[in-house]
Scaffold this active site. Structure first.
Site, PDB file in Angstrom:
ATOM      1  N   SER A   1       0.832  -1.204   0.000  1.00 28.09           N
ATOM      2  CA  SER A   1       0.000   0.000   0.000  1.00 28.09           C
ATOM      3  C   SER A   1       0.868   1.257   0.000  1.00 28.09           C
ATOM      4  O   SER A   1       1.643   1.512   0.924  1.00 28.09           O
ATOM      5  CB  SER A   1      -0.905   0.018   1.227  1.00 28.09           C
ATOM      6  OG  SER A   1      -1.575   1.263   1.263  1.00 28.09           O
TER       7      SER A   1
ATOM      8  N   HIS B   1      -1.183  -1.107  -4.309  1.00 26.53           N
ATOM      9  CA  HIS B   1      -2.465  -0.787  -3.683  1.00 26.53           C
ATOM     10  C   HIS B   1      -2.494   0.713  -3.400  1.00 26.53           C
ATOM     11  O   HIS B   1      -1.603   1.256  -2.742  1.00 26.53           O
ATOM     12  CB  HIS B   1      -2.635  -1.586  -2.390  1.00 26.53           C
ATOM     13  CG  HIS B   1      -3.986  -1.437  -1.770  1.00 26.53           C
ATOM     14  ND1 HIS B   1      -5.092  -2.140  -2.202  1.00 26.53           N
ATOM     15  CD2 HIS B   1      -4.417  -0.647  -0.751  1.00 26.53           C
ATOM     16  CE1 HIS B   1      -6.141  -1.796  -1.468  1.00 26.53           C
ATOM     17  NE2 HIS B   1      -5.763  -0.888  -0.582  1.00 26.53           N
TER      18      HIS B   1
ATOM     19  N   ASP C   1      -4.695   3.855  -1.976  1.00 30.50           N
ATOM     20  CA  ASP C   1      -5.828   4.205  -1.108  1.00 30.50           C
ATOM     21  C   ASP C   1      -6.260   5.649  -1.292  1.00 30.50           C
ATOM     22  O   ASP C   1      -5.504   6.568  -0.981  1.00 30.50           O
ATOM     23  CB  ASP C   1      -5.416   4.019   0.359  1.00 30.50           C
ATOM     24  CG  ASP C   1      -5.284   2.556   0.740  1.00 30.50           C
ATOM     25  OD1 ASP C   1      -6.229   1.794   0.483  1.00 30.50           O
ATOM     26  OD2 ASP C   1      -4.228   2.186   1.293  1.00 30.50           O
TER      27      ASP C   1
ATOM     28  N   MET D   1      -8.818   8.480  -0.013  1.00 33.45           N
ATOM     29  CA  MET D   1      -9.713   8.804   1.110  1.00 33.45           C
ATOM     30  C   MET D   1     -10.192  10.244   0.993  1.00 33.45           C
ATOM     31  O   MET D   1      -9.380  11.129   0.709  1.00 33.45           O
ATOM     32  CB  MET D   1      -8.962   8.651   2.430  1.00 33.45           C
ATOM     33  CG  MET D   1      -8.343   7.286   2.613  1.00 33.45           C
ATOM     34  SD  MET D   1      -7.416   7.228   4.150  1.00 33.45           S
ATOM     35  CE  MET D   1      -6.788   5.544   4.081  1.00 33.45           C
TER      36      MET D   1
ATOM     37  N   HIS E   1      -8.245   1.614  -4.354  1.00 30.37           N
ATOM     38  CA  HIS E   1      -9.261   1.384  -3.317  1.00 30.37           C
ATOM     39  C   HIS E   1      -9.897   2.729  -2.958  1.00 30.37           C
ATOM     40  O   HIS E   1      -9.265   3.559  -2.309  1.00 30.37           O
ATOM     41  CB  HIS E   1      -8.549   0.741  -2.113  1.00 30.37           C
ATOM     42  CG  HIS E   1      -9.419   0.518  -0.920  1.00 30.37           C
ATOM     43  ND1 HIS E   1      -8.905   0.212   0.325  1.00 30.37           N
ATOM     44  CD2 HIS E   1     -10.764   0.543  -0.759  1.00 30.37           C
ATOM     45  CE1 HIS E   1      -9.887   0.058   1.193  1.00 30.37           C
ATOM     46  NE2 HIS E   1     -11.034   0.262   0.561  1.00 30.37           N
TER      47      HIS E   1
ATOM     48  N   MET F   1     -12.102   4.997  -0.929  1.00 35.71           N
ATOM     49  CA  MET F   1     -12.829   5.190   0.326  1.00 35.71           C
ATOM     50  C   MET F   1     -13.454   6.572   0.246  1.00 35.71           C
ATOM     51  O   MET F   1     -13.058   7.510   0.955  1.00 35.71           O
ATOM     52  CB  MET F   1     -11.854   5.053   1.512  1.00 35.71           C
ATOM     53  CG  MET F   1     -11.475   3.608   1.771  1.00 35.71           C
ATOM     54  SD  MET F   1      -9.963   3.435   2.721  1.00 35.71           S
ATOM     55  CE  MET F   1      -8.771   3.495   1.393  1.00 35.71           C
TER      56      MET F   1
ATOM     57  N   MET G   1     -12.076  -5.613   4.595  1.00 34.95           N
ATOM     58  CA  MET G   1     -11.307  -4.741   5.478  1.00 34.95           C
ATOM     59  C   MET G   1     -11.040  -5.473   6.794  1.00 34.95           C
ATOM     60  O   MET G   1     -11.970  -5.930   7.459  1.00 34.95           O
ATOM     61  CB  MET G   1     -12.066  -3.439   5.763  1.00 34.95           C
ATOM     62  CG  MET G   1     -12.219  -2.497   4.568  1.00 34.95           C
ATOM     63  SD  MET G   1     -10.694  -2.119   3.680  1.00 34.95           S
ATOM     64  CE  MET G   1      -9.672  -1.437   4.981  1.00 34.95           C
TER      65      MET G   1
ATOM     66  N   ASP H   1      -7.220  -6.356   3.643  1.00 36.75           N
ATOM     67  CA  ASP H   1      -6.645  -5.017   3.708  1.00 36.75           C
ATOM     68  C   ASP H   1      -6.663  -4.472   5.132  1.00 36.75           C
ATOM     69  O   ASP H   1      -7.724  -4.164   5.671  1.00 36.75           O
ATOM     70  CB  ASP H   1      -7.435  -4.101   2.768  1.00 36.75           C
ATOM     71  CG  ASP H   1      -6.769  -2.741   2.606  1.00 36.75           C
ATOM     72  OD1 ASP H   1      -5.638  -2.558   3.091  1.00 36.75           O
ATOM     73  OD2 ASP H   1      -7.406  -1.860   1.976  1.00 36.75           O
TER      74      ASP H   1
HETATM   75  C1  DX5 Z   1      -6.753   1.459   5.339  1.00 42.05           C
HETATM   76  C2  DX5 Z   1      -6.239   1.253   3.940  1.00 42.05           C
HETATM   77  C3  DX5 Z   1      -5.173   0.205   3.852  1.00 42.05           C
HETATM   78  C4  DX5 Z   1      -3.892   0.595   4.519  1.00 42.05           C
HETATM   79  C5  DX5 Z   1      -3.168  -0.644   4.942  1.00 42.05           C
HETATM   80  O1  DX5 Z   1      -7.830   2.314   5.318  1.00 42.05           O
HETATM   81  O2  DX5 Z   1      -7.302   0.836   3.090  1.00 42.05           O
HETATM   82  O3  DX5 Z   1      -4.937  -0.161   2.510  1.00 42.05           O
HETATM   83  O4  DX5 Z   1      -3.054   1.349   3.678  1.00 42.05           O
HETATM   84  O5  DX5 Z   1      -2.070  -0.285   5.709  1.00 42.05           O
HETATM   85  P1  DX5 Z   1      -1.462  -1.213   6.834  1.00 42.05           P
HETATM   86  O6  DX5 Z   1      -0.964  -2.455   6.142  1.00 42.05           O
HETATM   87  O7  DX5 Z   1      -0.389  -0.381   7.407  1.00 42.05           O
HETATM   88  O8  DX5 Z   1      -2.570  -1.540   7.807  1.00 42.05           O
HETATM   89 ZN    ZN Z   2      -6.795  -0.089   1.080  1.00 42.57          ZN
END
Ligand code: DX5
Ligand code: ZN
Length: 216
Positions: A7, A32, A34, A36, A65, A67, A136, A174
């Site tokens: 990630s 990956h 993310d 947000m 991903h 969010m 998740m 994840d």
């Molecule tokens: C959390 C994200 C994850 C995060 C995982 O909201 O969707 O993808 O980056 O990070 P680690 O492996 O540090 O929990």
């Molecule tokens: Zn993620």
């Protein structure tokens, strides 16, 4: 062999190119990414320009991903930014079936993510249409959180649901993934492991990726 998706949220944002190169040269399979929005989750990460910059250097697929609320507003934008796999949250998509079809029409693989409290059974009528389920294993919003143990039973339940519905969707885990839980997750039915802090805070990230990849 598992698919390993480091990630980027845990990468060095002031030197992203170095970390993208590191992943290119490692045994990892996907990036990956993310996104947000500060509304669906209580944190803001990064957006389109950053994804475009990553795409320029990435030699492996971008697993994006989302969010964010109303993800359907941005499907084409993320395609243009370079997403290969686009995952939306079930909790954020009112017309999930339509959104999934649109992602596929745009030429991307389609994923659905569910929060730790969302029943796996809610995927029954969409399972056959999707390429990926992102389970998740922490509450989304932040990297570096503790893995929720209940995830194992959710993986088994999801694995059974995918069989019953004749879905070939991959199971992605994840949040909080490390070498203490990865083996058991894979034995329980997981296919894809996302790892942020465990990879990027390691002294030798490539070695950590290699060890995750080598798990049964
Ligand atoms: C959390 C994200 C994850 C995060 C995982 O909201 O969707 O993808 O980056 O990070 P680690 O492996 O540090 O929990
Ligand atoms: Zn993620």
């Amino acid at each position: 062999m598992p698919v390993i998706a480091p990630s980027i949220l845990a990468a060095d944002f002031a030197n992203l190119q170095a970390d993208v190169t590191l992943i290119n040269e490692s045994a990892a399979d996907w990036f990956h990414v993310d996104v947000m929005d500060g509304v669906f989750v209580p944190n803001i990460s990064f957006g389109i320009p950053v994804i475009k910059a990553i795409k320029k250097h990435a030699q492996k697929p971008l697993d994006v991903h989302l969010m964010i609320v109303q993800p359907e507003r941005y499907l084409e934008t993320f395609k243009e930014a370079g997403a290969d796999i686009l995952t939306v949250h079930l909790e954020a998509s009112t017309h999930l079936h339509r959104t999934i079809q649109q992602i596929k029409v745009l030429g991307m693989k389609a994923g659905v993510a569910i929060n730790p409290h969302t029943s796996v059974s809610l995927l029954k009528d969409i399972a056959v249409d999707i390429d990926l389920v992102c389970l998740m294993s922490v509450n989304p919003g932040f990297g570096g959180q503790k893995f929720i143990e209940n995830t194992y039973s959710r993986v088994s339940e999801l694995s059974a649901l995918l069989k019953t519905t004749k879905s070939s969707a991959k199971i992605e885990i994840d949040g909080g993934v490390n070498l203490d839980n990865a083996g058991k997750l894979l034995q329980t039915g997981a296919d894809v492991l996302v790892a942020g802090n465990f990879v990027f805070s390691a002294a030798d990230p490539k070695e950590v990726i290699q060890r995750l990849k080598a798990l049964a």
